[in-house]
Design an enzyme around this catalytic site. Structure first.
Site, PDB file in Angstrom:
ATOM      1  CG  ASP A 133      -2.218   0.593   0.914  1.00  0.00           C
ATOM      2  OD1 ASP A 133      -2.383   1.278  -0.043  1.00  0.00           O
ATOM      3  OD2 ASP A 133      -3.449  -0.103   1.527  1.00  0.00           O
ATOM      4  CD  GLU A 168      -0.368   4.878  -7.610  1.00  0.00           C
ATOM      5  OE1 GLU A 168      -1.368   4.248  -8.374  1.00  0.00           O
ATOM      6  OE2 GLU A 168      -0.075   5.909  -7.459  1.00  0.00           O
ATOM      7  CD1 TRP A 169      -5.582   3.093  -3.206  1.00  0.00           C
ATOM      8  CD2 TRP A 169      -4.096   4.687  -2.894  1.00  0.00           C
ATOM      9  NE1 TRP A 169      -4.856   2.842  -1.806  1.00  0.00           N
ATOM     10  CE2 TRP A 169      -4.070   3.691  -1.854  1.00  0.00           C
ATOM     11  CE3 TRP A 169      -3.085   6.103  -2.859  1.00  0.00           C
ATOM     12  CZ2 TRP A 169      -3.387   4.273  -0.482  1.00  0.00           C
ATOM     13  CZ3 TRP A 169      -2.556   6.109  -1.740  1.00  0.00           C
ATOM     14  CH2 TRP A 169      -2.622   5.317  -0.628  1.00  0.00           C
ATOM     15  N   GLY A 170      -3.749   4.605  -8.387  1.00  0.00           N
ATOM     16  CA  GLY A 170      -3.999   5.143  -9.499  1.00  0.00           C
ATOM     17  C   GLY A 170      -3.422   6.477  -9.830  1.00  0.00           C
ATOM     18  CG  ASP A 191      -9.928   1.705  -0.335  1.00  0.00           C
ATOM     19  OD1 ASP A 191      -8.815   1.737  -1.259  1.00  0.00           O
ATOM     20  OD2 ASP A 191      -9.713   1.460   0.725  1.00  0.00           O
TER      21      ASP A 191
HETATM   22  C1  GLA Z   1      -6.130   1.228   1.701  1.00  0.00           C
HETATM   23  C2  GLA Z   1      -6.187   0.264   0.549  1.00  0.00           C
HETATM   24  C3  GLA Z   1      -7.203  -0.745   0.728  1.00  0.00           C
HETATM   25  C4  GLA Z   1      -6.877  -1.497   2.194  1.00  0.00           C
HETATM   26  C5  GLA Z   1      -6.714  -0.356   3.411  1.00  0.00           C
HETATM   27  C6  GLA Z   1      -6.269  -0.981   4.438  1.00  0.00           C
HETATM   28  O1  GLA Z   1      -7.179   1.937   1.791  1.00  0.00           O
HETATM   29  O2  GLA Z   1      -6.765   1.021  -0.664  1.00  0.00           O
HETATM   30  O3  GLA Z   1      -7.246  -1.703  -0.211  1.00  0.00           O
HETATM   31  O4  GLA Z   1      -5.608  -2.186   1.947  1.00  0.00           O
HETATM   32  O5  GLA Z   1      -5.938   0.628   2.971  1.00  0.00           O
HETATM   33  O6  GLA Z   1      -5.845  -0.056   5.579  1.00  0.00           O
END
Ligand code: GLA
Length: 387
Positions: A133, A168-170, A191
């Site tokens: 993450d 890292e969400w893009g 998420d």
């Molecule tokens: C981030 C990630 C999630 C999860 C949480 C855990 O938000 O995007 O998928 O792993 O952290 O804290």
């Protein structure tokens, strides 16, 4: 090719991740019972393979006197190795989680500046998959590349094959550099929450419907060995997780499954598989739908037509056929038409249309074919040219 010779992530990884339902309450019992459920339900035979513990598995108080991460003594009393052994004894693979900073997203210890030590520890426990993450790390792209490259190298040198899942969400376009740092998959969105409608997502979460738009422009960057990851499935959570309002119907869940398969996304279940209901099992365990996700060509779908909330997506498959999604994002049933030129076919060419959810042939057509699609529904077809 035997399982052992298969290159890592030749097709999108499949499995289960603890976060969506269990969050910081994850424990050894849940993980072992989930692995048992993957076998019992038949999910294993359909390709669900990785059992992944997300955030919060370690002792929150910090590392031990050797600087090693320590499993939480209450929730993992026999350690992580024991859990990995149970997962492996079932013929499944085991995954764990850390973060490219000193703290994880939930503020447990992270791996930054401990990459080699942690990779060696994970290898000694039998870890096969690391989700890594990016909370509490610098926001620029160069730092992200550097921090992921550090862990990528540590994993390469740890003596065990460990799939590297970037998260890292893009925001820093990981589809451009994920492979270079050793990644086999990279998250492309925040998420995805257990919701079709939601307004209060200021923390960066997004609905199934919103996630779909992110797939429209990055299809060219995914493929065997390195996959765009649209986040874990919310299918079957039904409000029992800790994100989202739980307002999804089975149609919404089925649309997530259909679209994720069209996107060639990894498929990580996120509901409680031990108590999965029948509708959820049907959504996650349709072999013809999963075959689209796992098609060895590994090409992701593109949006080829759009009229208001009505969309047509198509994905070429390895046998020369096409997977087609007719998606209605609106609130009223509507007819959606696939035209042969959306597939690069001439109008005169006859093709067989098969409905993958119903597992029935629809018929043979030329030029076009149409279906009535309910609100939020995705009709998923396989279109095969007649010789
Ligand atoms: C981030 C990630 C999630 C999860 C949480 C855990 O938000 O995007 O998928 O792993 O952290 O804290």
């Amino acid at each position: 090719m035997s399982q052992a010779d298969k290159p890592l992530a030749a097709t999108p990884p499949m499995g289960w991740n603890s976060w969506n339902t269990f969050g910081e309450k994850v424990d050894a019992r849940v993980v072992c019972e989930t692995a048992d459920a993957i076998v019992r339900t038949g999910m294993k035979d359909l390709g669900y393979e990785y059992v992944v513990i997300d955030d919060c598995w370690s002792d929150k108080r910090g590392r031990d006197s050797n600087g090693d991460l320590v499993p939480d003594p209450e929730r993992f009393p026999d350690g992580i190795r024991a859990v990995a052994d149970h997962v492996h004894s079932l013929g499944l693979k085991f995954g764990i989680y850390s973060d490219a900073a000193h703290l994880t997203c939930a503020k447990w210890p992270g791996s930054y500046e401990h990459e080699e030590q942690d990779a060696a520890l994970f290898a000694s426990w039998g870890v096969d998959f690391l989700k890594y993450d990016y909370c509490h790390a610098p926001s620029d792209q160069a730092s992200a590349i550097d921090r992921y490259a550090r862990m990528g190298q540590a994993l390469r040198e740890c003596g065990r094959e460990i799939l590297f899942s970037l998260c890292e969400w893009g925001g820093r376009a990981p589809w451009l550099w994920g492979r270079r740092v050793g990644g086999q998959m990279w998250r492309c969105t925040g998420d995805v929450v257990d919701a079709w409608y939601e307004t209060d997502l200021t923390w960066g979460g997004l609905t199934i419907n919103a996630a779909i738009d992110h797939a429209a422009y990055i299809a060219d960057y995914t493929g065997p060995g390195g996959w765009n990851d649209f986040d874990m499935l919310v299918v079957g959570i039904r409000g029992r997780g800790h994100t989202g309002k739980g307002n999804c119907t089975d149609t919404d869940y089925r649309t997530q499954m259909s679209m994720w398969c069209l996107f060639a996304s990894p498929l990580m279940a996120g509901c409680d598989l031990r108590t999965m209901d029948e509708a959820t099992a049907e959504t996650m365990m349709n072999p013809e739908v999963l075959a689209v996700d796992q098609d060895p060509l590994g090409k992701a779908a593109k949006r080829v037509a759009q009229r208001g909330p009505l969309e047509v997506w198509q994905r070429p498959l390895s046998d020369g056929s096409f997977a087609v999604g007719l998606l209605n994002r609106g609130e009223e049933a509507a007819e959606i038409e696939l035209r042969w030129h959306h597939l690069g076919l001439l109008d005169s060419e006859p093709a067989l249309v098969r409905d993958l959810w119903r597992r029935q042939d629809v018929g043979e057509f030329r030029e076009k074919a149409a279906a009535t699609v309910r609100p939020h529904e995705t009709v998923l077809w396989r279109v095969t040219l007649r010789p």
